[in-house]
Structure formats: structure tokens, C-alpha cells
Design a protein around this motif. Structure first.
Motif, mmCIF file in Angstrom:
data_model
loop_
_atom_site.group_PDB
_atom_site.id
_atom_site.type_symbol
_atom_site.label_atom_id
_atom_site.label_comp_id
_atom_site.label_asym_id
_atom_site.label_seq_id
_atom_site.Cartn_x
_atom_site.Cartn_y
_atom_site.Cartn_z
ATOM 1 N N LEU A 129 6.556 1.333 5.062
ATOM 2 C CA LEU A 129 7.454 1.595 3.944
ATOM 3 C C LEU A 129 6.707 2.304 2.824
ATOM 4 O O LEU A 129 7.168 3.302 2.266
ATOM 5 C CB LEU A 129 8.048 0.282 3.440
ATOM 6 N N VAL A 130 5.523 1.785 2.474
ATOM 7 C CA VAL A 130 4.716 2.393 1.421
ATOM 8 C C VAL A 130 4.294 3.804 1.829
ATOM 9 O O VAL A 130 4.322 4.739 1.018
ATOM 10 C CB VAL A 130 3.483 1.511 1.121
ATOM 11 N N ALA A 134 5.127 7.222 -0.165
ATOM 12 C CA ALA A 134 4.001 8.014 -0.657
ATOM 13 C C ALA A 134 4.109 9.463 -0.187
ATOM 14 O O ALA A 134 3.815 10.401 -0.949
ATOM 15 C CB ALA A 134 2.682 7.405 -0.202
ATOM 16 N N LEU A 135 4.526 9.665 1.060
ATOM 17 C CA LEU A 135 4.700 11.025 1.562
ATOM 18 C C LEU A 135 5.813 11.754 0.813
ATOM 19 O O LEU A 135 5.707 12.947 0.516
ATOM 20 C CB LEU A 135 5.000 10.986 3.067
ATOM 21 N N THR A 136 6.874 11.019 0.488
ATOM 22 C CA THR A 136 7.958 11.611 -0.309
ATOM 23 C C THR A 136 7.469 11.974 -1.696
ATOM 24 O O THR A 136 7.772 13.063 -2.218
ATOM 25 C CB THR A 136 9.132 10.620 -0.404
ATOM 26 N N ASP A 231 -8.239 -2.318 3.942
ATOM 27 C CA ASP A 231 -7.506 -1.145 4.422
ATOM 28 C C ASP A 231 -6.166 -1.000 3.711
ATOM 29 O O ASP A 231 -5.757 0.112 3.349
ATOM 30 C CB ASP A 231 -7.296 -1.235 5.934
ATOM 31 N N ARG A 232 -5.471 -2.116 3.510
ATOM 32 C CA ARG A 232 -4.218 -2.056 2.750
ATOM 33 C C ARG A 232 -4.494 -1.638 1.306
ATOM 34 O O ARG A 232 -3.733 -0.859 0.721
ATOM 35 C CB ARG A 232 -3.506 -3.413 2.766
ATOM 36 N N MET A 233 -5.546 -2.156 0.721
ATOM 37 C CA MET A 233 -5.889 -1.796 -0.650
ATOM 38 C C MET A 233 -6.113 -0.285 -0.770
ATOM 39 O O MET A 233 -5.662 0.352 -1.733
ATOM 40 C CB MET A 233 -7.132 -2.555 -1.103
ATOM 41 N N SER A 234 -6.794 0.297 0.200
ATOM 42 C CA SER A 234 -7.069 1.740 0.153
ATOM 43 C C SER A 234 -5.776 2.552 0.257
ATOM 44 O O SER A 234 -5.561 3.508 -0.496
ATOM 45 C CB SER A 234 -8.017 2.126 1.288
ATOM 46 N N LEU A 235 -4.910 2.177 1.208
ATOM 47 C CA LEU A 235 -3.633 2.874 1.350
ATOM 48 C C LEU A 235 -2.786 2.723 0.097
ATOM 49 O O LEU A 235 -2.238 3.709 -0.431
ATOM 50 C CB LEU A 235 -2.873 2.328 2.560
ATOM 51 N N TYR A 236 -2.677 1.502 -0.401
ATOM 52 C CA TYR A 236 -1.798 1.250 -1.537
ATOM 53 C C TYR A 236 -2.339 1.874 -2.823
ATOM 54 O O TYR A 236 -1.565 2.266 -3.699
ATOM 55 C CB TYR A 236 -1.577 -0.250 -1.709
#
Length: 278
Positions: A129-130, A134-136, A231-236
Motif C-alpha cells: 500500500l505504501v 509512493a509511486l503515485t 527494511d520497513r523503516m527504509s521504505l517508509y
């Protein structure tokens, strides 16, 4: 488990008026949000507490350092207690199946539905979802700034790479969603009281902590946790920076009055997003 102190709040000088009006009308404009939530969740009573203290933001700026640290330690404890409340689905608290909510900042909020990702194949995981949002946001912002446009594909690849590294998760924690020092009051005893909780949701705690780190700066050290997924921290972190670029730009496409402030927010976060490229 002790329930954290999370209250709806009305400024001190308006409480008497709110209560008097509520006696006659059963709902006052000052507690509309609380009453709406009560209706959504089939609760009969909305609680309003007059918290006379100021915000944590003001206390950190004006009080002795140790006084601020004590409140931050108390806030860390409240966040741990909130995080102990778990759900096997993500979404806003009090929203039934098919209801909506949001994860994000301002106009960049991500739409949520309160469905179980594990039982409904069409519902994406939190990280997907994130990623989608983010791509949008990246597409929108790159269409308005040549610096982002020049690195749009590397940023798109980076987002996908970070999302692919995230391990699956089957439960979610209770989070505030947009918690900064201006969303915390300090009562007479020095205890933190969370306000503006209309976005309360079950989601990844990493989303909360990326925002906490952004808003609290050096003071975040007292709120940090060692068990968060790196890994979630980096993406978010990258997703939130892009949200904080696209959100202000969307406002600037309209007639938002404080255009200088919005440009400054977009510019700062654009530079921070670019810095996250390897």
C-alpha cells in the motif's frame, strides 16, 4: 493492560461553553470529532477532558532539558502500550469492513480499508500500500520539478527494491499516525496526553516511527525502539519524504494561501528524498 491516556481535548477557555451547549443539544461543535467517532464505533459516550497544560512542543522549547526528557520517557511508555494492542488487519480504528482511513501526511494520505489482508486476496499488504502511494506521489512530484524528473526512474527502482526486501507480516499495531510534539499535551502531573487522534489506526509501527523521527529530531532518541524492521523503516522513510513533497505541491496547485511555507516544506523534503538515493 492499562489503557493509555488518549483523550479528545478542547482548549480550556471553551470547555464551559462546550459543556453548557451539550446539555441542550447533546452535541457541541467543540466535540464533533469525538461524537462522530462514537457514532462510527457504536459507542454511546464521547469523553472530553480539559487538559490545562501546554504542548510538548512548547515544553521542549522552554523547559529545563530534564523536564522534557521525563515527558518523552513517559510518551515512549504510552507508545509501547499502544503498540501492544494488535490486530490481524490494518485500517482505521472504528471503521467497519469497507470503511476508509488514511496513512500519510496531509493531502498525500493513503486510502485505507479495514479488511484483513490475510483473508482477502485483493487487499495489499501494508508495505505494498505504501509503495503504491509512493509511486503515485513520485509521478506527481516529478511532473512538477525537473530535479525529481531527472531521477524519477532511479527513485522508482529504489522504492521497488526496498519494498521487495520487506518480509511479510500478519499483524499490526495501534498507532497515532501523525504524532508530533504539537499533538501531545502535558498535564499538571507531567504526563503526556495524546490529542488529534482521529487518524488512530492499526498499521506498521515503523510508519509511526519514521514520522516520529522526522518530527522529534534529536529528541527521537528517547522514543526509538530496537525491535523495528530496518527494511520497513527504509521504505517508509523514502515514501514519507515523497509524500511531503507531493502533498504541498498538490496544495500549491490550488489556492492555498501560505504558499511560501508549502514551497519550503516541498523543497526541504525533496532534498531529503534525493539524499536517500544510493
Amino acid at each position: 493492560m492499562r489503557v493509555p491516556r488518549v483523550w479528545w481535548w478542547q482548549e480550556s477557555d471553551a470547555v464551559d461553553t462546550a459543556v453548557d451547549t451539550a446539555v441542550d443539544t447533546a452535541v457541541d461543535m467543540a466535540v464533533d470529532t469525538a461524537v462522530d467517532t462514537a457514532v462510527d464505533t457504536a459507542v454511546d459516550t464521547a469523553v472530553v477532558e480539559d487538559v490545562a497544560g501546554g504542548t510538548l512542543e512548547r515544553l521542549l522549547a522552554t523547559a529545563p532539558a530534564e523536564e522534557g526528557r521525563a515527558v518523552l520517557r513517559g510518551l515512549a511508555g504510552e507508545l509501547r502500550r499502544m503498540g501492544a494492542a494488535r490486530a490481524d488487519r490494518w485500517g482505521r480504528v472504528g471503521v467497519g469492513v469497507g470503511g476508509g482511513g488514511g496513512v500519510g501526511v496531509g493531502e498525500g494520505a493513503i486510502s485505507l480499508v479495514a479488511l484483513s489482508a490475510s483473508s482477502v486476496p485483493s487487499v495489499p499488504s501494508a508495505e505494498r500500500l505504501v509503495l503504491s502511494r509512493a509511486l503515485t506521489d513520485l509521478t506527481y512530484a516529478a511532473g512538477r520539478d525537473p530535479r525529481l524528473r531527472s531521477v524519477e526512474e532511479p527513485l522508482r527502482d529504489r522504492l521497488r527494491h526496498l519494498a521487495d526486501r520487506v518480509a511479510p507480516r500478519t499483524d499490526y499495531a495501534l498507532i497515532h499516525g501523525e504524532l508530533g510534539p504539537d499533538h501531545v499535551l502535558v498535564d499538571r502531573t507531567g504526563a503526556p496526553v495524546l490529542i488529534d487522534i482521529e487518524g488512530l489506526m492499526y498499521f506498521d509501527p515503523e510508519w509511526e516511527h519514521v514520522f516520529l523521527r522526522l518530527r522529534f529530531g534529536d529528541d527521537y532518541a528517547l522514543l526509538s525502539r530496537s525491535d523495528l524492521d530496518a527494511d520497513r523503516m527504509s521504505l517508509y522513510a523514502l515514501a514519507m519524504r515523497l509524500s511531503l513533497v507531493a502533498g504541498p505541491l498538490r496544495l500549491l496547485d490550488g489556492d492555498f494561501p501560505d504558499r511560501t511555507a508549502m514551497r519550503a516544506i516541498a523543497e526541504h523534503n525533496l532534498r531529503q528524498a534525493l539524499a536517500l538515493l544510493p
